[in-house]
Scaffold this active site. Structure first.
Site, PDB file in Angstrom:
ATOM      1  N   VAL A  57      -8.610  -1.548  10.293  1.00  0.00           N
ATOM      2  CA  VAL A  57      -9.629  -1.510   9.248  1.00  0.00           C
ATOM      3  C   VAL A  57      -9.852  -2.897   8.653  1.00  0.00           C
ATOM      4  O   VAL A  57     -10.979  -3.382   8.547  1.00  0.00           O
ATOM      5  CB  VAL A  57      -9.228  -0.520   8.133  1.00  0.00           C
ATOM      6  CG1 VAL A  57     -10.171  -0.635   6.941  1.00  0.00           C
ATOM      7  CG2 VAL A  57      -9.225   0.900   8.675  1.00  0.00           C
TER       8      VAL A  57
ATOM      9  N   ASP B 254      -1.517 -10.882   6.082  1.00  0.00           N
ATOM     10  CA  ASP B 254      -0.741  -9.738   6.564  1.00  0.00           C
ATOM     11  C   ASP B 254       0.728 -10.132   6.567  1.00  0.00           C
ATOM     12  O   ASP B 254       1.066 -11.290   6.856  1.00  0.00           O
ATOM     13  CB  ASP B 254      -1.179  -9.342   7.983  1.00  0.00           C
ATOM     14  CG  ASP B 254      -0.759  -7.921   8.343  1.00  0.00           C
ATOM     15  OD1 ASP B 254      -1.636  -7.034   8.386  1.00  0.00           O
ATOM     16  OD2 ASP B 254       0.446  -7.697   8.580  1.00  0.00           O
TER      17      ASP B 254
ATOM     18  N   THR C  10      -2.084   4.302   4.523  1.00  0.00           N
ATOM     19  CA  THR C  10      -1.461   5.244   3.587  1.00  0.00           C
ATOM     20  C   THR C  10      -1.041   6.477   4.383  1.00  0.00           C
ATOM     21  O   THR C  10      -1.793   7.448   4.472  1.00  0.00           O
ATOM     22  CB  THR C  10      -2.431   5.635   2.451  1.00  0.00           C
ATOM     23  OG1 THR C  10      -3.740   5.832   3.000  1.00  0.00           O
ATOM     24  CG2 THR C  10      -2.497   4.570   1.393  1.00  0.00           C
TER      25      THR C  10
ATOM     26  N   CYS D 278      -6.296   9.253   9.569  1.00  0.00           N
ATOM     27  CA  CYS D 278      -7.260   9.794   8.604  1.00  0.00           C
ATOM     28  C   CYS D 278      -7.313  11.317   8.622  1.00  0.00           C
ATOM     29  O   CYS D 278      -6.837  11.974   7.710  1.00  0.00           O
ATOM     30  CB  CYS D 278      -8.655   9.216   8.885  1.00  0.00           C
ATOM     31  SG  CYS D 278      -8.767   7.438   8.603  1.00  0.00           S
TER      32      CYS D 278
ATOM     33  N   ARG E 227       0.019   5.041  16.859  1.00  0.00           N
ATOM     34  CA  ARG E 227       0.603   5.583  15.633  1.00  0.00           C
ATOM     35  C   ARG E 227      -0.024   6.939  15.300  1.00  0.00           C
ATOM     36  O   ARG E 227      -1.216   7.127  15.421  1.00  0.00           O
ATOM     37  CB  ARG E 227       0.400   4.609  14.464  1.00  0.00           C
ATOM     38  CG  ARG E 227       1.147   3.287  14.618  1.00  0.00           C
ATOM     39  CD  ARG E 227       0.725   2.312  13.543  1.00  0.00           C
ATOM     40  NE  ARG E 227      -0.707   2.028  13.603  1.00  0.00           N
ATOM     41  CZ  ARG E 227      -1.373   1.363  12.646  1.00  0.00           C
ATOM     42  NH1 ARG E 227      -0.745   0.959  11.563  1.00  0.00           N
ATOM     43  NH2 ARG E 227      -2.670   1.144  12.786  1.00  0.00           N
TER      44      ARG E 227
END
Length: 436
Positions: free
Chosen positions: A22, A40, A90, A265, A336
Site C-alpha cells: 500500500v 520503513d 493491521t 483486508c 501473508r
C-alpha cells in the site's frame, strides 16, 4: 503560507511510513508532485528500493529506479517532513482480535520525530475510534505536544488492491477525513494531487474508519454466501459456476464467486468491526457467520481432495499431491495471510505432504513464515492429484497437455479452486474434476 502550498513549492516534505504493498505506490505517486521521504523499519527492503528493485511488484522496478523518493530506515529523517502518511498493516491475532502493534509502533516512531505544525494521516484499516483513542495519545506522549494545537490528525483509508493494475491509487475515489474543517481541507487538497478519481470528504474520522471496515465486511459476507452455496450444490451434484452464470442473467444479480478469502483486508477487517461491536455489548451474527464459513474453506477443499483420491482408487496416505499457487491472490507475490496454508495443514492431517509451486510468490517470505519451500513447475511429475489453487496468469495459460505431464498412472484428480478451466473439456478427457 499553508502547508499545501509549501508542499507544492517543495518548501516542506511529505513522509510515507510503511513501504509495503500500500505505502509504496502512494510514495511513488506523491513523489511526482512533492518531495517525499519513504520510511520503513525493514532495512533490507529499503536497500532493495535504493537498488531499484520492487519486491512488492506493485509499481515495478523501472518506477522505483525513476522515482525521487528518498528511501530511508533512519527514523530521524521524518523530522524533515510535516505531512505524514502512515500505511502499516493491521493484522489480527490468532484469537481473531485486532493486533494494533504495527500501528502503535509506527505512532511511537513518528511521535518522537514529529515536528510542530505537522499533519498526520493514518491509512491503516482500523475499527472506529483507533485514530483518536489509540494513535493520538501515543503521538502526544512521544512528542510532548498537544494534538489540535501543535499538530493535526486525519484518516484516509487505503483502497489499493494489490496485483490490480486497473483499480489503482489514482483511479479509486479516496475517502478523506480530518479532526477539523481546516485539517480536512488540507488533507483533501493534498490527496487530490494524485487521486484522479477525486476525494470524498467524510463527516468525521470515525465515519471514515467505519466506511473502510464495512467495505470489506460486505464483500466477505457475499463471498461467504457463495461458498455456502458451493457446499450445498456440491452435495446435490450441481455445478456452482453453471448456477451462477445462469443467475447472473438477471440485471440485479450480484456477481460474486466462491473461493478462499485470505489477505490483509477481506479476511481481517470484519474482525475489527465485530471486536468494536463487542465493546458495546453487541455480538455479531451475520458478519461472524460469514467469517466462520470462509475460514473453513481450506479444510473443505482438502477434504474434497481426499474424497476424489478415494473415488479414484488411490491410497490417501502418502498420496502425491501438488498445489499450484500459494499467494493470497492472483498475480501478486504476497503470501501473508494466505488461506492455501489451510489446505496444506489439512492434507498433512491425512498423511499427505503436498508439493507447492508458485512462480509469482515471494519464496523467501513463504519459507520464513510457513517453513515451505517451493518446487519448480518443470519438476512436477507422477502426481495423483493437482490442486490449481491460485489464478495466476501463468497458470491460466496451461492446457490439457501441460496438466497431463504432471500425472502418473491411473485417474487424474484435478481440483480447480477458482474455476478457471473448462469443466466439460477435462471431464471428457477422463479427468476426475472438482471445483468450488
Amino acid at each position: 503560507m499553508e502547508l499545501y502550498e509549501k508542499l507544492l513549492e517543495k518548501k516542506e516534505k511529505l513522509s510515507l511510513i510503511g513501504l509495503g504493498y500500500v505505502g509504496m505506490p502512494i510514495a511513488i505517486a506523491f513523489a511526482k508532485k512533492v518531495d517525499v521521504i519513504g520510511f520503513d523499519v525493514n532495512k533490507e527492503k529499503i536497500e532493495l528500493y535504493k537498488s531499484g528493485i520492487d519486491p512488492t511488484k506493485e509499481v515495478g522496478d523501472e518506477a522505483v529506479k525513476a522515482t525521487s523518493v528518498r528511501f530511508t530506515a533512519d527514523e530521524t529523517e521524518l523530522q524533515k517532513a510535516r505531512f505524514h502518511i502512515v500505511a502499516v498493516p493491521t493484522p489480527v491475532k490468532t484469537d481473531h482480535t485486532p493486533d494494533l502493534t504495527p500501528i502503535e509502533g509506527a505512532s511511537v516512531i513518528l511521535g518522537r520525530n514529529l515536528s510542530r505544525g505537522s499533519v498526520v494521516v493514518f491509512e491503516s484499516t482500523v475499527y472506529p475510534g483507533v485514530t483518536e483513542e489509540v494513535c493520538i495519545p501515543i503521538l502526544e506522549r512521544e512528542s510532548g505536544m498537544n494534538c489540535g494545537v501543535d499538530f493535526k490528525i486525519g484518516y484516509s483509508p487505503e483502497r489499493i488492491n494489490p496485483g490490480d493494475k486497473v483499480h489503482r491509487l489514482e483511479t479509486i475515489k479516496k475517502i478523506v477525513s480530518g479532526m477539523d474543517n481546516e485539517t480536512l481541507d488540507t488533507i483533501a487538497r493534498v490527496y487530490e494531487l494524485v487521486v484522479e478519481a477525486g476525494v470524498h470528504r467524510a463527516e468525521s474520522i470515525k465515519v471514515a474508519e467505519a466506511a473502510k471496515v464495512i467495505e470489506n465486511s460486505q464483500r466477505d459476507i457475499n463471498i461467504a454466501f457463495m461458498n455456502e452455496l458451493s457446499i450445498i450444490f456440491n452435495k446435490m451434484n450441481i455445478d456452482t459456476q453453471a448456477v451462477l452464470r445462469a443467475a447472473a442473467t438477471k440485471w440485479n444479480f450480484l456477481s460474486f464467486y466462491p473461493g478462499l478469502v485470505g489477505g490483509h483486508c477481506i479476511g481481517v477487517d470484519p474482525y475489527y468491526l465485530t471486536y468494536k461491536a463487542e465493546m458495546f455489548g453487541y455480538h455479531s451474527q451475520i458478519i461472524l457467520s460469514g467469517r466462520r464459513i470462509n475460514d473453513d474453506m481450506g479444510k473443505y477443499v482438502a477434504e474434497n481432495c481426499v474424497k476424489k483420491l478415494i473415488d479414484a482408487n488411490k491410497s490417501v496416505k502418502g498420496a502425491k499431491v501438488v498445489i499450484l499457487g500459494f499467494t493470497f491472490k492472483e498475480n501478486c507475490p504476497d503470501t501473508r495471510n494466505t488461506k492455501i496454508i489451510d489446505i496444506v495443514e489439512e492434507l498433512l492431517e491425512y498423511g499427505i505432504t503436498p508439493l507447492i509451486a508458485d512462480p509469482e510468490a515471494d519464496a523467501n517470505e513463504a519459507e520464513k513464515l510457513y517453513g515451505i519451500k517451493f518446487i519448480d513447475v518443470e519438476s512436477i511429475k507422477d502426481m495423483d492429484a493437482v490442486i490449481l489453487a491460485v489464478a495466476h496468469e501463468a497458470f491460466k495459460k496451461y492446457g490439457e497437455e501441460d496438466f497431463n505431464k504432471f500425472y502418473g498412472k491411473g485417474d487424474k484428480v484435478l481440483l480447480d479452486i477458482k474455476g478457471i478451466l473448462n469443466r466439460q473439456k477435462y471431464e471428457n478427457a477422463g479427468y476426475s474434476y472438482w471445483r468450488l
